[in-house]
Scaffold this motif. Structure first.
Motif, PDB file in Angstrom:
ATOM      1  N   UNK A 159      -2.276  41.955  25.474  1.00 21.51           N
ATOM      2  CA  UNK A 159      -3.186  42.367  26.541  1.00 21.51           C
ATOM      3  C   UNK A 159      -3.033  41.443  27.752  1.00 21.51           C
ATOM      4  N   UNK A 160      -2.903  40.141  27.515  1.00 21.84           N
ATOM      5  CA  UNK A 160      -2.698  39.192  28.617  1.00 21.84           C
ATOM      6  C   UNK A 160      -1.394  39.520  29.347  1.00 21.84           C
ATOM      7  N   UNK A 161      -0.345  39.848  28.610  1.00 25.06           N
ATOM      8  CA  UNK A 161       0.925  40.260  29.227  1.00 25.06           C
ATOM      9  C   UNK A 161       0.701  41.504  30.080  1.00 25.06           C
ATOM     10  N   UNK A 162      -0.068  42.451  29.575  1.00 25.95           N
ATOM     11  CA  UNK A 162      -0.329  43.692  30.308  1.00 25.95           C
ATOM     12  C   UNK A 162      -1.062  43.414  31.617  1.00 25.95           C
ATOM     13  N   UNK A 163      -2.021  42.481  31.602  1.00 33.69           N
ATOM     14  CA  UNK A 163      -2.726  42.092  32.825  1.00 33.69           C
ATOM     15  C   UNK A 163      -1.748  41.426  33.794  1.00 33.69           C
ATOM     16  N   UNK A 164      -0.859  40.584  33.283  1.00 37.14           N
ATOM     17  CA  UNK A 164       0.147  39.944  34.140  1.00 37.14           C
ATOM     18  C   UNK A 164       1.040  41.003  34.785  1.00 37.14           C
TER      19      UNK A 164
ATOM     20  N   UNK B 294     -11.726  41.522  44.037  1.00 35.29           N
ATOM     21  CA  UNK B 294     -13.042  41.679  44.678  1.00 35.29           C
ATOM     22  C   UNK B 294     -14.134  40.933  43.920  1.00 35.29           C
ATOM     23  N   UNK B 295     -13.820  40.370  42.754  1.00 32.78           N
ATOM     24  CA  UNK B 295     -14.788  39.613  41.965  1.00 32.78           C
ATOM     25  C   UNK B 295     -15.582  40.460  40.991  1.00 32.78           C
ATOM     26  N   UNK B 296     -15.447  41.760  41.076  1.00 30.27           N
ATOM     27  CA  UNK B 296     -16.207  42.659  40.201  1.00 30.27           C
ATOM     28  C   UNK B 296     -15.419  42.955  38.926  1.00 30.27           C
ATOM     29  N   UNK B 297     -16.120  43.371  37.872  1.00 31.27           N
ATOM     30  CA  UNK B 297     -15.393  43.809  36.680  1.00 31.27           C
ATOM     31  C   UNK B 297     -14.406  44.916  37.046  1.00 31.27           C
ATOM     32  N   UNK B 298     -13.300  44.933  36.364  1.00 30.35           N
ATOM     33  CA  UNK B 298     -12.249  45.904  36.666  1.00 30.35           C
ATOM     34  C   UNK B 298     -12.796  47.330  36.633  1.00 30.35           C
ATOM     35  N   UNK B 299     -12.479  48.081  37.669  1.00 28.35           N
ATOM     36  CA  UNK B 299     -12.883  49.486  37.768  1.00 28.35           C
ATOM     37  C   UNK B 299     -12.090  50.312  36.753  1.00 28.35           C
ATOM     38  N   UNK B 300     -12.577  51.504  36.417  1.00 30.89           N
ATOM     39  CA  UNK B 300     -11.842  52.353  35.472  1.00 30.89           C
ATOM     40  C   UNK B 300     -10.377  52.587  35.869  1.00 30.89           C
ATOM     41  N   UNK B 301     -10.092  52.702  37.150  1.00 27.07           N
ATOM     42  CA  UNK B 301      -8.701  52.894  37.566  1.00 27.07           C
ATOM     43  C   UNK B 301      -7.835  51.687  37.194  1.00 27.07           C
ATOM     44  N   UNK B 302      -8.425  50.498  37.247  1.00 24.68           N
ATOM     45  CA  UNK B 302      -7.698  49.273  36.895  1.00 24.68           C
ATOM     46  C   UNK B 302      -7.510  49.191  35.380  1.00 24.68           C
ATOM     47  N   UNK B 303      -8.590  49.415  34.637  1.00 26.17           N
ATOM     48  CA  UNK B 303      -8.459  49.330  33.171  1.00 26.17           C
ATOM     49  C   UNK B 303      -7.543  50.434  32.646  1.00 26.17           C
TER      50      UNK B 303
ATOM     51  N   UNK C 251      -4.916  51.616  34.280  1.00 23.74           N
ATOM     52  CA  UNK C 251      -3.558  51.162  34.588  1.00 23.74           C
ATOM     53  C   UNK C 251      -3.107  50.087  33.598  1.00 23.74           C
ATOM     54  N   UNK C 252      -3.983  49.131  33.306  1.00 23.75           N
ATOM     55  CA  UNK C 252      -3.654  48.092  32.326  1.00 23.75           C
ATOM     56  C   UNK C 252      -3.465  48.725  30.955  1.00 23.75           C
ATOM     57  N   UNK C 253      -4.312  49.690  30.632  1.00 20.63           N
ATOM     58  CA  UNK C 253      -4.192  50.399  29.355  1.00 20.63           C
ATOM     59  C   UNK C 253      -2.870  51.136  29.213  1.00 20.63           C
ATOM     60  N   UNK C 254      -2.386  51.725  30.291  1.00 23.06           N
ATOM     61  CA  UNK C 254      -1.089  52.422  30.258  1.00 23.06           C
ATOM     62  C   UNK C 254       0.046  51.430  29.999  1.00 23.06           C
TER      63      UNK C 254
END
Length: 181
Positions: free
Chosen positions: A14-19, A127-136, A138-141
């Protein structure tokens, strides 16, 4: 999900996916959440990603591994560290630090409002906010490709210990207590 889903190898994938998500964003392949492409690239290059944890069992070691993974993918990690000790950091402080210090995001190892056995990762974008669904999403993909389209999911990780990398200034540190005490 079960506790086994949140073991060290899975957290590391998961950390790799965020990177990889942040590197794709720097290349213009993912949407910028706040500011311009140039501003995001400057944040990622100059400040990198803050990696923090709350006071859960095993979180300190996982956080050090996450920092070593980010570094292996060319992203500068920063860990909460003060007077020779790693320190836990509340989630709201991690969000504040994005705004005050200019990080490209934070990875927060936490179980949030759940019990210790549910440790996982939160990602807050620039932006400092929890990741929006579009971000999660993308990371999930990215993560899905790592788990389901690869026979043996792997990740890069710096060989040296987090402590050695901190001494070499490859991993930055910050005293997060200054922001909430």
């Amino acid at each position: 999900y079960t506790q086994e889903d949140f073991n060290a190898p899975n957290i590391n994938i998961l950390a790799k996916s965020v990177a990889l998500y942040n590197l794709q964003k720097a290349d213009g392949k993912q949407d910028i959440i706040k500011g311009t492409q140039e501003e995001f690239n400057r944040r990622l290059r100059d400040k990198g990603i803050l990696v923090v944890y709350d006071n859960r069992p095993g979180a300190e070691e996982r956080t050090k591994d996450i920092a070593r993974i980010l570094l292996a993918y060319g992203i500068k990690p920063t860990l909460a560290y003060e007077k020779g000790s790693f320190m836990s950091t509340p989630t709201p402080v991690a969000s504040l630090l994005i705004k005050k210090e200019g990080y490209a995001g934070t990875i927060i190892l936490t179980a949030s409002h759940n019990g210790d056995e549910w440790n996982g990762l939160k990602f807050n974008a620039e932006d400092g906010a929890p990741a929006a669904p579009s971000v999660t999403d993308a990371i999930g993909e990215i993560m899905k490709k790592e788990f389901y389209e690869t026979e043996n999911p792997t990740y890069l990780i710096a060989r040296e210990s987090a402590e050695d990398l901190m001494q070499q200034k490859s991993i930055a540190t910050i005293d997060t207590a200054e922001y909430y005490v």
